[in-house]
Design a protein around this motif. Structure first.
Motif, PDB file in Angstrom:
ATOM      1  N   TYR A 154       0.874  -1.126   0.033  1.00 38.32           N
ATOM      2  CA  TYR A 154      -0.086   0.049   0.232  1.00 38.32           C
ATOM      3  C   TYR A 154       0.972   1.386   0.035  1.00 38.32           C
ATOM      4  O   TYR A 154       0.458   2.294  -0.672  1.00 38.32           O
ATOM      5  CB  TYR A 154      -0.845  -0.126   1.227  1.00 38.32           C
ATOM      6  N   GLU A 155       2.136   1.256   0.641  1.00 37.94           N
ATOM      7  CA  GLU A 155       2.786   2.502   0.918  1.00 37.94           C
ATOM      8  C   GLU A 155       4.138   2.278   0.152  1.00 37.94           C
ATOM      9  O   GLU A 155       5.015   3.269   0.002  1.00 37.94           O
ATOM     10  CB  GLU A 155       2.880   2.863   2.124  1.00 37.94           C
ATOM     11  N   GLY A 156       4.686   1.102  -0.231  1.00 38.85           N
ATOM     12  CA  GLY A 156       5.879   1.004  -1.153  1.00 38.85           C
ATOM     13  C   GLY A 156       7.111   0.583  -0.191  1.00 38.85           C
ATOM     14  O   GLY A 156       6.847  -0.148   0.931  1.00 38.85           O
ATOM     15  N   ASP A 157       8.238   1.004  -0.700  1.00 42.75           N
ATOM     16  CA  ASP A 157       9.159   0.595   0.057  1.00 42.75           C
ATOM     17  C   ASP A 157       9.394   1.153   1.585  1.00 42.75           C
ATOM     18  O   ASP A 157       8.912   2.101   2.025  1.00 42.75           O
ATOM     19  CB  ASP A 157      10.721   1.466  -0.571  1.00 42.75           C
ATOM     20  N   VAL A 158      10.072   0.302   2.280  1.00 44.02           N
ATOM     21  CA  VAL A 158      10.064   0.832   3.768  1.00 44.02           C
ATOM     22  C   VAL A 158      11.746   0.955   4.212  1.00 44.02           C
ATOM     23  O   VAL A 158      12.337  -0.071   3.896  1.00 44.02           O
ATOM     24  CB  VAL A 158       9.704  -0.296   4.818  1.00 44.02           C
ATOM     25  N   ALA A 159      12.048   2.114   4.578  1.00 50.43           N
ATOM     26  CA  ALA A 159      13.340   2.513   4.993  1.00 50.43           C
ATOM     27  C   ALA A 159      13.929   1.561   5.943  1.00 50.43           C
ATOM     28  O   ALA A 159      13.083   1.185   7.150  1.00 50.43           O
ATOM     29  CB  ALA A 159      13.419   3.685   5.104  1.00 50.43           C
ATOM     30  N   VAL A 160      15.010   1.200   6.035  1.00 52.78           N
ATOM     31  CA  VAL A 160      15.912   0.465   7.095  1.00 52.78           C
ATOM     32  C   VAL A 160      15.760   1.424   8.448  1.00 52.78           C
ATOM     33  O   VAL A 160      15.394   0.717   9.707  1.00 52.78           O
ATOM     34  CB  VAL A 160      17.078   0.390   6.834  1.00 52.78           C
ATOM     35  N   SER A 161      15.647   2.354   8.325  1.00 52.32           N
ATOM     36  CA  SER A 161      15.433   3.583   9.558  1.00 52.32           C
ATOM     37  C   SER A 161      14.016   3.423  10.159  1.00 52.32           C
ATOM     38  O   SER A 161      13.957   3.697  11.559  1.00 52.32           O
ATOM     39  CB  SER A 161      15.516   5.110   9.079  1.00 52.32           C
ATOM     40  N   LYS A 162      13.009   2.900   9.490  1.00 52.63           N
ATOM     41  CA  LYS A 162      11.681   2.670  10.180  1.00 52.63           C
ATOM     42  C   LYS A 162      11.903   1.434  10.790  1.00 52.63           C
ATOM     43  O   LYS A 162      11.064   1.435  11.841  1.00 52.63           O
ATOM     44  CB  LYS A 162      10.871   2.456   9.019  1.00 52.63           C
ATOM     45  N   VAL A 163      12.682   0.445  10.203  1.00 53.73           N
ATOM     46  CA  VAL A 163      12.895  -0.783  11.232  1.00 53.73           C
ATOM     47  C   VAL A 163      13.542  -0.474  12.428  1.00 53.73           C
ATOM     48  O   VAL A 163      13.182  -0.907  13.498  1.00 53.73           O
ATOM     49  CB  VAL A 163      13.588  -1.833  10.192  1.00 53.73           C
ATOM     50  N   VAL A 164      14.604   0.167  12.409  1.00 50.56           N
ATOM     51  CA  VAL A 164      15.251   0.645  13.530  1.00 50.56           C
ATOM     52  C   VAL A 164      14.545   1.390  14.508  1.00 50.56           C
ATOM     53  O   VAL A 164      14.750   1.173  15.736  1.00 50.56           O
ATOM     54  CB  VAL A 164      16.714   1.567  13.091  1.00 50.56           C
ATOM     55  N   ASP A 165      13.645   2.277  14.132  1.00 54.12           N
ATOM     56  CA  ASP A 165      12.734   2.995  14.928  1.00 54.12           C
ATOM     57  C   ASP A 165      11.808   2.204  15.461  1.00 54.12           C
ATOM     58  O   ASP A 165      11.685   2.054  16.877  1.00 54.12           O
ATOM     59  CB  ASP A 165      11.937   4.096  13.972  1.00 54.12           C
ATOM     60  N   ALA A 166      11.375   1.076  14.897  1.00 51.29           N
ATOM     61  CA  ALA A 166      10.480   0.213  15.669  1.00 51.29           C
ATOM     62  C   ALA A 166      11.205  -0.633  16.738  1.00 51.29           C
ATOM     63  O   ALA A 166      10.682  -0.809  17.906  1.00 51.29           O
ATOM     64  CB  ALA A 166       9.896  -0.823  14.625  1.00 51.29           C
ATOM     65  N   VAL A 167      12.407  -0.824  16.504  1.00 51.67           N
ATOM     66  CA  VAL A 167      13.399  -1.536  17.591  1.00 51.67           C
ATOM     67  C   VAL A 167      13.486  -0.674  18.715  1.00 51.67           C
ATOM     68  O   VAL A 167      13.774  -1.240  19.870  1.00 51.67           O
ATOM     69  CB  VAL A 167      14.575  -2.186  16.752  1.00 51.67           C
ATOM     70  N   ARG A 168      13.537   0.372  18.559  1.00 52.63           N
ATOM     71  CA  ARG A 168      14.136   1.423  19.493  1.00 52.63           C
ATOM     72  C   ARG A 168      12.780   1.672  20.341  1.00 52.63           C
ATOM     73  O   ARG A 168      12.820   1.641  21.641  1.00 52.63           O
ATOM     74  CB  ARG A 168      14.515   3.029  18.999  1.00 52.63           C
ATOM     75  N   PHE A 169      11.561   1.569  19.612  1.00 54.60           N
ATOM     76  CA  PHE A 169      10.397   1.649  20.663  1.00 54.60           C
ATOM     77  C   PHE A 169      10.425   0.584  21.259  1.00 54.60           C
ATOM     78  O   PHE A 169      10.013   0.556  22.574  1.00 54.60           O
ATOM     79  CB  PHE A 169       9.169   1.824  19.522  1.00 54.60           C
ATOM     80  N   LEU A 170      10.559  -0.949  20.805  1.00 55.66           N
ATOM     81  CA  LEU A 170      10.363  -1.956  21.576  1.00 55.66           C
ATOM     82  C   LEU A 170      11.573  -2.196  22.623  1.00 55.66           C
ATOM     83  O   LEU A 170      11.087  -2.241  23.807  1.00 55.66           O
ATOM     84  CB  LEU A 170      10.692  -3.250  20.792  1.00 55.66           C
ATOM     85  N   GLU A 171      12.773  -1.640  22.534  1.00 55.24           N
ATOM     86  CA  GLU A 171      13.608  -1.362  23.474  1.00 55.24           C
ATOM     87  C   GLU A 171      13.096  -0.405  24.711  1.00 55.24           C
ATOM     88  O   GLU A 171      13.305  -0.946  25.904  1.00 55.24           O
ATOM     89  CB  GLU A 171      14.781  -0.890  22.923  1.00 55.24           C
ATOM     90  N   ASP A 172      12.599   0.853  24.387  1.00 59.03           N
ATOM     91  CA  ASP A 172      12.188   1.414  25.392  1.00 59.03           C
ATOM     92  C   ASP A 172      10.829   1.133  26.153  1.00 59.03           C
ATOM     93  O   ASP A 172      11.014   1.224  27.357  1.00 59.03           O
ATOM     94  CB  ASP A 172      11.800   2.978  24.733  1.00 59.03           C
ATOM     95  N   LEU A 173      10.155   0.256  25.435  1.00 55.95           N
ATOM     96  CA  LEU A 173       8.881  -0.156  26.108  1.00 55.95           C
ATOM     97  C   LEU A 173       9.296  -1.325  27.258  1.00 55.95           C
ATOM     98  O   LEU A 173       8.632  -1.245  28.199  1.00 55.95           O
ATOM     99  CB  LEU A 173       8.012  -0.679  24.890  1.00 55.95           C
ATOM    100  N   CYS A 174      10.037  -2.028  26.704  1.00 49.97           N
ATOM    101  CA  CYS A 174      10.578  -3.285  27.657  1.00 49.97           C
ATOM    102  C   CYS A 174      11.400  -2.421  28.833  1.00 49.97           C
ATOM    103  O   CYS A 174      11.303  -3.074  29.976  1.00 49.97           O
ATOM    104  CB  CYS A 174      11.384  -4.252  26.700  1.00 49.97           C
ATOM    105  N   ALA A 175      12.029  -1.525  28.441  1.00 50.07           N
ATOM    106  CA  ALA A 175      13.017  -0.952  29.549  1.00 50.07           C
ATOM    107  C   ALA A 175      11.940  -0.452  30.702  1.00 50.07           C
ATOM    108  O   ALA A 175      12.297  -0.546  31.658  1.00 50.07           O
ATOM    109  CB  ALA A 175      13.863   0.055  29.151  1.00 50.07           C
ATOM    110  N   ALA A 176      11.114   0.332  30.173  1.00 50.44           N
ATOM    111  CA  ALA A 176      10.153   1.069  31.081  1.00 50.44           C
ATOM    112  C   ALA A 176       9.056  -0.014  31.742  1.00 50.44           C
ATOM    113  O   ALA A 176       9.078   0.277  33.014  1.00 50.44           O
ATOM    114  CB  ALA A 176       8.867   1.756  30.119  1.00 50.44           C
ATOM    115  N   SER A 177       9.015  -1.176  31.481  1.00 44.67           N
ATOM    116  CA  SER A 177       7.906  -2.344  32.089  1.00 44.67           C
ATOM    117  C   SER A 177       9.166  -3.347  32.749  1.00 44.67           C
ATOM    118  O   SER A 177       8.556  -4.263  33.014  1.00 44.67           O
ATOM    119  CB  SER A 177       7.229  -2.882  31.048  1.00 44.67           C
ATOM    120  N   LYS A 178      10.534  -3.077  32.892  1.00 39.58           N
ATOM    121  CA  LYS A 178      11.352  -3.865  33.296  1.00 39.58           C
ATOM    122  C   LYS A 178      11.465  -5.268  32.637  1.00 39.58           C
ATOM    123  O   LYS A 178      11.318  -6.311  33.593  1.00 39.58           O
ATOM    124  CB  LYS A 178      11.172  -3.785  34.904  1.00 39.58           C
ATOM    125  N   ARG A 179      11.268  -5.415  31.500  1.00 40.14           N
ATOM    126  CA  ARG A 179      10.976  -6.854  30.827  1.00 40.14           C
ATOM    127  C   ARG A 179      12.215  -6.820  30.017  1.00 40.14           C
ATOM    128  O   ARG A 179      12.936  -5.990  29.438  1.00 40.14           O
ATOM    129  CB  ARG A 179       9.922  -6.811  29.819  1.00 40.14           C
TER     130      ARG A 179
END
Length: 315
Positions: A154-179
């Motif tokens: 639907y939106e075409g190519d996905v930049a590597v930076s978007k994948v890294v941004d998703a990983v950073r979100f997961l990292e922050d979310l797990c750190a905040a919840s002590k997981r």
């Protein structure tokens, strides 16, 4: 330079991702037999079905009954998919379900809207509630999927930076919840990946979170499934979702199953690993028998190659 792992783990998704695509609702007894054959072949994790809206995916309407019918092996995990709190609560209430906590992060709004009826950011907010759900239910957080990590129809190519941004979100979310950070799966939901994009994204994720175990969820939509698995193996990836006989696909992704191509084929990828000297713990002959059973059950030729060509007889 190759950095092949010494062993790999395949998580079988055919009974869920394969049959969710079918217009026919195949008899529960037949699906039960297939799941039991897969477990007998040595698959240590099998996704039995999904707890989703029966109106949206009617072929998954009897998932709870299927879990009850399976003669389960103690060495196999029998998992399910859910996309919202209601689905998770149905899974919790179903005896025999291995509850493996998972998070979902998308890279494009359009696909997220199609699949989860919300935007990327809205779903990220919901993931915080999922963490609380898992805490309350005593469920370990094991997997995080980055959906459309390679491209979107639907939106075409996905930049590597978007994948890294998703990983950073997961990292922050797990750190905040002590997981601890769960296994991170790069999902080629609609078949856009190629071997070089596989390597670039795996390298980027490793740079961002060096300690994370990386898995892939790949499709063979455009015929690059095996090449993409090989590229991931070269990068040391040892965790793969796959589907017996190449069943599967996404019901909300246009063209994701062109010409019958679904997920990467379990028995074909196991064969490749064995040819490369990589251990899988899987009995390939029994797995081919399961693939042939699935083909008879579906009633049309399926995408698997090894099931038709046969295992080579070594002299």
């Amino acid at each position: 330079m190759n950095d092949f792992p010494s062993s790999v783990e395949f998580h079988e998704e055919g009974p869920r991702e394969g049959f969710q695509m079918e217009k026919t609702h195949y008899p529960l007894q037949q699906r039960k037999i297939l799941i039991e054959m897969l477990a007998e072949a040595g698959l240590r994790q099998i996704q039995v079905g999904s707890f989703v809206s029966p109106k949206a995916v009617p072929t998954m309407s009897d998932t709870a009954e299927l879990f009850a019918a399976i003669d389960k092996k103690a060495s196999t995990r029998y998992t399910s998919l859910w996309l919202n709190e209601a689905g998770f609560r149905r899974a919790v209430a179903t005896p025999g379900v291995t509850l493996d906590g998972k998070l979902l992060v998308y890279t494009t709004d359009e696909f997220c809207l199609k699949n989860n009826n919300c935007t990327v950011q809205e779903l990220r907010e919901k993931q915080k509630k999922w963490i609380a759900l898992y805490d309350n239910a005593g469920v370990a957080l094991e997997q995080a999927y980055i959906i459309t990590a390679f491209g979107c129809n639907y939106e075409g190519d996905v930049a590597v930076s978007k994948v890294v941004d998703a990983v950073r979100f997961l990292e922050d979310l797990c750190a905040a919840s002590k997981r601890p950070l769960p296994h991170i799966y790069l999902a080629d939901t609609v078949g856009w990946a190629n071997p070089e994009s596989i390597k670039r994204r795996i390298a980027a994720v490793r740079d961002a979170v060096p300690a994370a175990r990386i898995g892939t969820h790949l499709h063979d939509t455009r015929g690059l499934g095996a090449a993409n698995v090989y590229a991931a193996l070269q990068m040391g990836v040892d965790l793969f979702d796959s589907s017996v006989a190449g069943l599967g696909g996404c019901p909300f992704a246009k063209h994701a199953n062109s010409h019958g191509a679904g997920n990467i084929c379990t028995e074909d990828m196991v064969f490749m690993c064995h040819e490369l000297g990589i251990e899988t713990g899987i009995d390939l002959e029994k797995l081919v028998e399961a693939a042939l059973y699935a083909e008879r059950m579906i009633g049309r030729p399926l995408a698997g190659k090894l099931m038709h060509a046969g295992i080579p007889k070594r002299m």
